[in-house]
Design a protein around this motif. Structure first.
Motif, PDB file in Angstrom:
ATOM      1  N   UNK A 102     130.231  -9.364 -45.209  1.00 24.23           N
ATOM      2  CA  UNK A 102     130.664 -10.603 -45.854  1.00 24.23           C
ATOM      3  C   UNK A 102     129.786 -11.782 -45.439  1.00 24.23           C
ATOM      4  N   UNK A 103     129.587 -12.682 -46.385  1.00 26.42           N
ATOM      5  CA  UNK A 103     128.881 -13.939 -46.131  1.00 26.42           C
ATOM      6  C   UNK A 103     129.845 -15.071 -46.489  1.00 26.42           C
ATOM      7  N   UNK A 104     130.073 -15.963 -45.538  1.00 25.92           N
ATOM      8  CA  UNK A 104     130.960 -17.104 -45.789  1.00 25.92           C
ATOM      9  C   UNK A 104     130.147 -18.382 -45.852  1.00 25.92           C
ATOM     10  N   UNK A 105     130.801 -19.448 -46.236  1.00 26.13           N
ATOM     11  CA  UNK A 105     130.100 -20.730 -46.334  1.00 26.13           C
ATOM     12  C   UNK A 105     129.741 -21.302 -44.973  1.00 26.13           C
ATOM     13  N   UNK A 106     130.244 -20.664 -43.912  1.00 26.34           N
ATOM     14  CA  UNK A 106     129.916 -21.140 -42.558  1.00 26.34           C
ATOM     15  C   UNK A 106     128.864 -20.276 -41.869  1.00 26.34           C
ATOM     16  N   UNK A 107     128.491 -19.142 -42.477  1.00 24.95           N
ATOM     17  CA  UNK A 107     127.564 -18.210 -41.821  1.00 24.95           C
ATOM     18  C   UNK A 107     126.247 -18.885 -41.459  1.00 24.95           C
ATOM     19  N   UNK A 108     125.696 -19.625 -42.406  1.00 27.51           N
ATOM     20  CA  UNK A 108     124.413 -20.284 -42.172  1.00 27.51           C
ATOM     21  C   UNK A 108     124.573 -21.801 -42.075  1.00 27.51           C
ATOM     22  N   UNK A 109     125.756 -22.203 -41.709  1.00 24.72           N
ATOM     23  CA  UNK A 109     126.048 -23.629 -41.582  1.00 24.72           C
ATOM     24  C   UNK A 109     125.232 -24.235 -40.442  1.00 24.72           C
ATOM     25  N   UNK A 110     124.660 -25.389 -40.693  1.00 18.56           N
ATOM     26  CA  UNK A 110     123.940 -26.100 -39.643  1.00 18.56           C
ATOM     27  C   UNK A 110     122.461 -25.810 -39.571  1.00 18.56           C
ATOM     28  N   UNK A 111     121.979 -24.860 -40.360  1.00 17.37           N
ATOM     29  CA  UNK A 111     120.531 -24.613 -40.397  1.00 17.37           C
ATOM     30  C   UNK A 111     119.812 -25.801 -41.015  1.00 17.37           C
ATOM     31  N   UNK A 112     118.640 -26.100 -40.514  1.00 18.21           N
ATOM     32  CA  UNK A 112     117.871 -27.219 -41.053  1.00 18.21           C
ATOM     33  C   UNK A 112     117.495 -26.958 -42.506  1.00 18.21           C
ATOM     34  N   UNK A 113     117.894 -27.870 -43.381  1.00 17.11           N
ATOM     35  CA  UNK A 113     117.615 -27.701 -44.814  1.00 17.11           C
ATOM     36  C   UNK A 113     116.152 -27.925 -45.157  1.00 17.11           C
ATOM     37  N   UNK A 114     115.390 -28.475 -44.238  1.00 17.18           N
ATOM     38  CA  UNK A 114     113.984 -28.769 -44.526  1.00 17.18           C
ATOM     39  C   UNK A 114     113.038 -27.679 -44.035  1.00 17.18           C
ATOM     40  N   UNK A 115     113.558 -26.679 -43.303  1.00 12.90           N
ATOM     41  CA  UNK A 115     112.649 -25.711 -42.699  1.00 12.90           C
ATOM     42  C   UNK A 115     112.811 -24.296 -43.224  1.00 12.90           C
ATOM     43  N   UNK A 116     114.043 -23.771 -43.310  1.00 12.77           N
ATOM     44  CA  UNK A 116     114.212 -22.362 -43.626  1.00 12.77           C
ATOM     45  C   UNK A 116     113.656 -22.048 -45.004  1.00 12.77           C
ATOM     46  N   UNK A 117     112.667 -21.199 -45.028  1.00 14.68           N
ATOM     47  CA  UNK A 117     111.976 -20.868 -46.251  1.00 14.68           C
ATOM     48  C   UNK A 117     112.460 -19.543 -46.822  1.00 14.68           C
ATOM     49  N   UNK A 118     112.545 -18.511 -45.989  1.00 10.97           N
ATOM     50  CA  UNK A 118     112.884 -17.170 -46.456  1.00 10.97           C
ATOM     51  C   UNK A 118     114.058 -16.614 -45.659  1.00 10.97           C
ATOM     52  N   UNK A 119     115.023 -16.021 -46.391  1.00  9.14           N
ATOM     53  CA  UNK A 119     116.188 -15.408 -45.754  1.00  9.14           C
ATOM     54  C   UNK A 119     116.375 -14.022 -46.364  1.00  9.14           C
ATOM     55  N   UNK A 120     116.297 -13.010 -45.507  1.00 10.66           N
ATOM     56  CA  UNK A 120     116.381 -11.630 -45.965  1.00 10.66           C
ATOM     57  C   UNK A 120     117.699 -11.000 -45.505  1.00 10.66           C
ATOM     58  N   UNK A 121     118.540 -10.652 -46.485  1.00  9.63           N
ATOM     59  CA  UNK A 121     119.821 -10.008 -46.229  1.00  9.63           C
ATOM     60  C   UNK A 121     119.914  -8.692 -47.009  1.00  9.63           C
ATOM     61  N   UNK A 122     118.800  -8.184 -47.443  1.00 10.14           N
ATOM     62  CA  UNK A 122     118.780  -6.960 -48.234  1.00 10.14           C
ATOM     63  C   UNK A 122     119.150  -5.745 -47.394  1.00 10.14           C
ATOM     64  N   UNK A 123     119.618  -4.713 -48.069  1.00 12.39           N
ATOM     65  CA  UNK A 123     119.967  -3.435 -47.441  1.00 12.39           C
ATOM     66  C   UNK A 123     121.037  -3.594 -46.376  1.00 12.39           C
TER      67      UNK A 123
END
Length: 623
Positions: free
Chosen positions: A468-489
């Motif tokens: 499961x992915x919730x709205x808090x899982x990636x809460x607080x990550x810098x919106x200006x930096x994270x470029x790629x997020x891999x959740x495949x497989x």
């Protein structure tokens, strides 16, 4: 003879007249239909099954009232442009079972066409303007074709000036992301750059490498021109570009004191790779001159490194990978000023030696060993460390203080372990982190805010067991930096609304999961370029699923269970370049299904393996 006279006149073909129904067909010996003769008009003209290969442009000029033409089961590869322009009342056109692989201005003027049958042709790509002239009232039968792509400008006027191909436009955000990705290595390169003497090594220099009968290295020194090579010596190899002395594959076992006698030459590296060295001794490293910065001992048989063995402040990099190391004692590297230490691919299971490593270390490769846990504060002395590969170990839990003190760390590689649990604040010290790789572990739950206040460029969580992915899982990550997020497989089934807000900025990979539906509001990613949802359980494309993706360029939906596309579901994808619908059970594209997609040169859908049997002429219209 009469035929010779015809050839002299430039006539090299003979026509034959075939009667069909109430009209006569003139077909030449090249199987080209020259004309149709009749004193009547017909609702239906049947030209099927005649092995016709070509046709004159004016064949149908006298049949303006015809409603149906059958050209199926012939050998056509192309038709003359504008051949049907005068047939404004034509309702049915059959072109099936021919050799068509493209159409050029073929259907201009067919405003009243209701059925176009192009089934069973070798058409692989439905390209720009192939269907120009057809309207939303036309059903295009495509059964038996093996399409790969469908261009979004399939129905567009080829005579209008081409729109700019957006694939050629470089986006400012892409440039900025690339700059950020490169910048993270700048300081590392400066620290690890070779500051050895600029002078080159004499290209005529010859070296003799001498050892005794027990393969103990006794000397490495210059071989002078008037000197013959002793029986117990071999010529040494020199890599002049890297200033490396190559002592590889010599079956060396041990070293005598003061064996190195080339202090007058500015060598910066020595490679002892692929020998039979079983231990590090003071004789091996401690008497080397200050010009030597790098020592390679990979592919030897070293099993243990004792404390205080190495006392050399000049060596900056030691490569000990691919040995048989099972123990490194504390203080083993205490009397050095190492910048890089490479000890991957060994049999180490205890990280205790790390706490006494010199604080100068910038890169520490611990991959492919047998570590099962990371003791608290074990890296706290390594405030300059930038690269920490811990891949291919047996780590199970990551404790809260596992990475305490690593304030300069850029890359953390934890892939291919057995990690099941990561404590909430395990990454909180990584203020400089740019890449976190957790690929191929056993993580089921991501604690809310695990990555809070971090500024990574990419996070790889592929091949885990996340559900499961919730709205808090990636809460607080810098919106200006994270470029790629891999959740495949993973095993993701549910994604809450607002789960992906502002991050990531370029690639979000959710492929190969168990997602059945994308609910509205999941995405609010203003800058996202690629969204991967292939190999899931999606059955339809809903109208509001992709709101919040104004700059999305590539959408991958292949290998799902999508059987239909709801009208208007594409209207928010105004910047899209490619959509992959390959290997889905889509049997028909209806009017309005693809409304909203930019009808621009180069934009297309991948429909390979979809078995599309019918396309309606208004699939890009607001039907």
């Amino acid at each position: 003879m009469w035929w010779s006279f015809l050839l002299l006149l430039g006539i090299n073909s003979v026509t034959s007249e075939i009667k069909r129904n109430n009209y006569y067909l003139n077909i030449d010996n090249n199987n080209k239909l020259i004309d149709i003769k009749s004193n009547e008009s017909f609702d239906h003209i049947d030209l099927s099954g005649l092995n016709i290969k070509a046709i004159s442009r004016s064949v149908f000029d006298n049949f303006q009232n015809t409603k149906s033409i059958d050209l199926s089961n012939n050998s056509f590869a192309k038709l003359p442009e504008f051949i049907f322009t005068n047939l404004t009342k034509l309702e049915t056109l059959k072109l099936s079972n021919n050799n068509f692989d493209k159409f050029e201005n073929t259907f201009v003027g067919l405003d009243n066409l209701k059925t176009l049958d192009i089934s069973h042709n070798p058409l692989l790509h439905l390209r720009r303007s192939y269907f120009f002239g057809l309207t939303k009232n036309t059903n295009i039968i495509t059964e038996g074709n093996n399409f790969y792509t469908l261009s979004t400008d399939l129905f567009e006027n080829p005579f209008l000036r081409d729109t700019i191909d957006s694939s050629e436009i470089t986006n400012d955000d892409d440039i900025n992301d690339a700059i950020k990705a490169d910048e993270r290595y700048n300081s590392y390169s400066e620290i690890t750059s070779d500051e050895s003497l600029d002078s080159s090594i004499n290209p005529s220099l010859k070296i003799k490498v001498c050892k005794n009968i027990k393969n103990i290295l006794t000397s490495v020194e210059e071989l002078f021109n008037n000197e013959s090579l002793p029986d117990n010596c071999v010529l040494g190899k020199i890599n002049h570009n890297s200033k490396e002395l190559d002592l590889e594959n010599l079956k060396l076992h041990k070293f005598t004191k003061n064996w190195y006698k080339l202090g007058n030459y500015p060598f910066s590296q020595i490679s002892f790779a692929s020998n039979d060295i079983t231990e590090l001794t003071p004789e091996l490293l401690n008497d080397l001159p200050s010009s030597i910065k790098t020592i390679s001992l990979i592919y030897n048989k070293i099993t243990k490194i004792n404390n205080s063995t190495i006392e050399n402040n000049h060596i900056k990099k030691i490569l000990l990978g691919f040995n048989e190391l099972h123990e490194i004692q504390e203080n083993a590297f205490l009397n050095t000023k190492l910048i890089e230490l490479f000890i991957s691919d060994n049999k180490l299971d205890n990280l205790g030696f790390v706490k006494t490593l010199p604080s100068s270390i910038v890169s520490l490769n611990l991959g492919n060993n047998l570590f099962k846990n990371i003791p608290d504060n074990i890296f706290s002395n390594l405030g300059k460390l930038m690269f920490l590969p811990l891949y291919n170990n047996q780590l199970i839990n990551i404790n809260e203080k596992a990475f305490e003190g690593l304030t300069s760390l850029l890359d953390l590689l934890l892939d291919n372990n057995k990690i099941e649990k990561i404590e909430p604040n395990a990454f909180s010290s990584l203020k400089s982190i740019k890449s976190i790789n957790l690929h191929n572990n056993k993580i089921e739950i991501l604690n809310d805010g695990l990555f809070k206040d971090l500024n990574p460029i990419d996070i790889n969580l592929s091949r885990n067991k996340i559900k499961n992915i919730t709205k808090y899982t990636f809460d607080g990550l810098s919106s200006s930096s994270l470029r790629d997020l891999y959740l495949n497989s993973n095993e993701i089934e549910n994604i809450e609304a607002e789960s992906f807000v502002k991050v990531p900025r370029r690639i979000l990979d959710l492929g190969n999961n168990k997602i059945k539906k994308i609910i509205p509001g999941v995405f609010n990613l203003r800058y996202l370029k690629e969204l991967h949802l292939e190999n899931n359980l999606l059955t339809t494309i809903d109208g509001d699923s992709y709101i919040g993706l104004p700059k999305l360029r590539h959408l991958y939906l292949s290998s799902n269970k999508i059987g239909n596309i709801k009208k208007g579901s594409m209207k928010y994808l105004r910047s899209i370049f490619t959509i992959s619908l390959a290997s889905n059970p889509i049997g028909q594209f209806n009017n309005g299904d693809l409304y909203g997609l930019p009808k621009t040169k180069g934009h297309y859908l991948d429909i390979h393996g979809t078995s599309v049997k019918c396309i309606q002429g208004g699939l890009f219209d607001d039907a």
